[in-house]
Enzyme design. Structure first.
Site, PDB file in Angstrom:
ATOM      1  CG  HIS A   1      -2.003   0.863   1.058  1.00  0.00           C
ATOM      2  ND1 HIS A   1      -2.134   1.799   0.341  1.00  0.00           N
ATOM      3  CD2 HIS A   1      -3.371   0.601   1.606  1.00  0.00           C
ATOM      4  CE1 HIS A   1      -3.453   2.484   0.375  1.00  0.00           C
ATOM      5  NE2 HIS A   1      -4.241   1.594   1.131  1.00  0.00           N
TER       6      HIS A   1
ATOM      7  CG  ASP B   1     -11.562  -5.554 -21.523  1.00  0.00           C
ATOM      8  OD1 ASP B   1     -11.068  -6.506 -21.613  1.00  0.00           O
ATOM      9  OD2 ASP B   1     -12.437  -5.009 -22.473  1.00  0.00           O
TER      10      ASP B   1
END
Length: 435
Positions: free
Chosen positions: A167, A386
């Protein structure tokens, strides 16, 4: 080849040894600056993206196209290919841009993708964990790569991409921009958002100016014993999903506004307030014990001028709500809602820079102690990634830590909100009854 067994019946994952993927061409070396907002978020966050087979395209060449695209995107996001290091002078974290690369794992599951079920509602940490390449918690964080990737192929022709990201390298918005750029390269499309790499624009000031009280850095005392996992089976971490139907959300908002103390409130605000109250009540806290809600606020638009498009790094801050447990649970819902709203309003550029300076002096982590942490993922775009097989059918976190609440995205037609809760088993029993 390693065999990984999950608790799901018949769920077997066979993994090849990790292959290191360096940037496709030479990148900058030396040390890369991390801001104070990066440094206190030195933890590993894992996510999975599930893709069904396309009628025109099976998963047979998934790794062959995704892996070289990773090498290409790392040219732009080259710090991911380095390793964490510490400054000799003050121990602060930085990135050593070694260019050694990102571990990439190819894996095969001997079942259909549907065996996973609804991953957002899955309570099976072990099964989801087999879809991401991670390292033991006992391993020094300085030795763990900043990013790992695993592609697991399923018999149905679908596959799962599992990512583990430190993170300190990226918040949710930045992480999605990175993964989306990777997906664009995989599809043969140009990158739509290039990273802005200079994190020094939110460096601490000289001289330091701590201009506000910062309760988010306050460490609450007398933390209830059942809030953290132990070796007892009753206190092992479990995850569970709860759905706030649209009708329920309308009811909670009406409840919060009926006394006239609150004029309007968002779904996030009322869900955060309600869940915090329920969590506090579930812990059976004494009336004078302090309860603390921590949540994430995006700083990008708070600065003047706003942070540059594609800012690479953590541009979120974690304000908090702090009060006595008795006051929180005895007062109407509007009281908690107003605390959340006031905390959100308090986060200005001046406040954020004061907090950054405060961390420079005290090095106290605002995530060190809390009763509940809540983060909304509804607008991050996780469902839009995608790689050429269409958008993911589902996406979720694989291994969140204790007392975390994530508001998860739904499809655009669905007005309901799902929250994913993680807590000890004994605490989850009482929380489930009250929520």
């Amino acid at each position: 080849m390693e065999e990984a067994l999950g608790k799901g019946e018949g769920f077997v994952v066979k993994k090849l040894e990790p292959v290191m993927v360096p940037p496709a061409s030479k990148t900058d070396d030396g040390f890369y600056f991390l801001s104070n907002l990066d440094c206190y978020q030195n933890l590993i966050l894992t996510t999975i993206y599930c893709y069904k087979s396309d009628p025109k395209r099976s998963n047979s060449n998934a790794c062959e196209v995704i892996k070289p695209a990773l090498a290409e995107v790392l040219v732009h996001y080259y710090p991911f290919a380095g390793r964490i290091a510490e400054n000799d002078s003050d121990g602060k974290l930085k990135i050593d841009c070694t260019g050694e690369g990102v571990p990439f794992v190819e894996a095969v599951a001997d079942c259909e993708l549907e065996v996973l079920g609804d991953t957002a509602k899955s309570s099976n940490f072990e099964m989801l964990g087999k879809l991401v390449h991670t390292y033991p918690r006992s391993k020094n964080i300085l030795e763990i790569p900043l990013l790992t990737a695993q592609v697991t192929k399923f018999k149905c022709g679908g596959f799962v991409l599992g990512l583990a990201i430190n993170h300190c390298m990226a918040d949710g918005i930045c992480a999605i921009e990175f993964v989306n750029s990777w997906a664009e390269i995989t599809r043969g499309s140009p990158i739509s958002v290039f990273p802005f790499l200079d994190r020094t624009i939110i460096n601490s000031r000289q001289p330091l100016k701590i201009e506000f009280p910062h309760n988010e850095f306050y460490e609450i005392k007398d933390v209830p014993k059942n809030i953290l996992p132990s070796t007892s089976k009753d206190d092992e971490l479990i995850r569970k999903s709860f759905c706030f139907k649209e009708k329920m959300l309308t009811h909670l908002r009406t409840l919060a506004m009926e006394d006239g103390e609150v004029e309007k409130c968002s779904n996030f605000t009322v869900v955060a307030a309600h869940t915090w109250r329920v969590m506090t009540e579930s812990l059976n806290m004494e009336a004078d014990q302090q309860t603390k809600l921590v949540f994430a606020v995006d700083l990008r638009s708070k600065f003047d001028p706003p942070l540059p498009k594609g800012y690479f790094g953590n541009a979120i801050f974690h304000p908090c709500c702090l009060c006595n447990a008795g006051e929180l649970t005895s007062k109407p819902l509007w009281f908690a809602v107003k605390l959340v709203q006031d905390a959100i309003k308090s986060v200005t550029e001046e406040y954020a820079r004061s907090a950054i300076d405060n961390y420079e002096v005290k090095r106290v982590n605002p995530l060190a102690t809390y009763t509940l942490f809540i983060s909304s993922w509804t607008r991050l775009g996780f469902h839009d990634i995608d790689f050429g097989w269409g958008k993911p059918t589902q996406t979720t976190l694989a291994n969140p830590g204790p007392n975390l609440c994530f508001v998860l995205p739904q499809n655009e037609e669905n007005k309901d909100l799902n929250i994913l809760m993680v807590m000890t088993a004994s605490l989850m029993n009482s929380f489930s009854e009250l929520i």
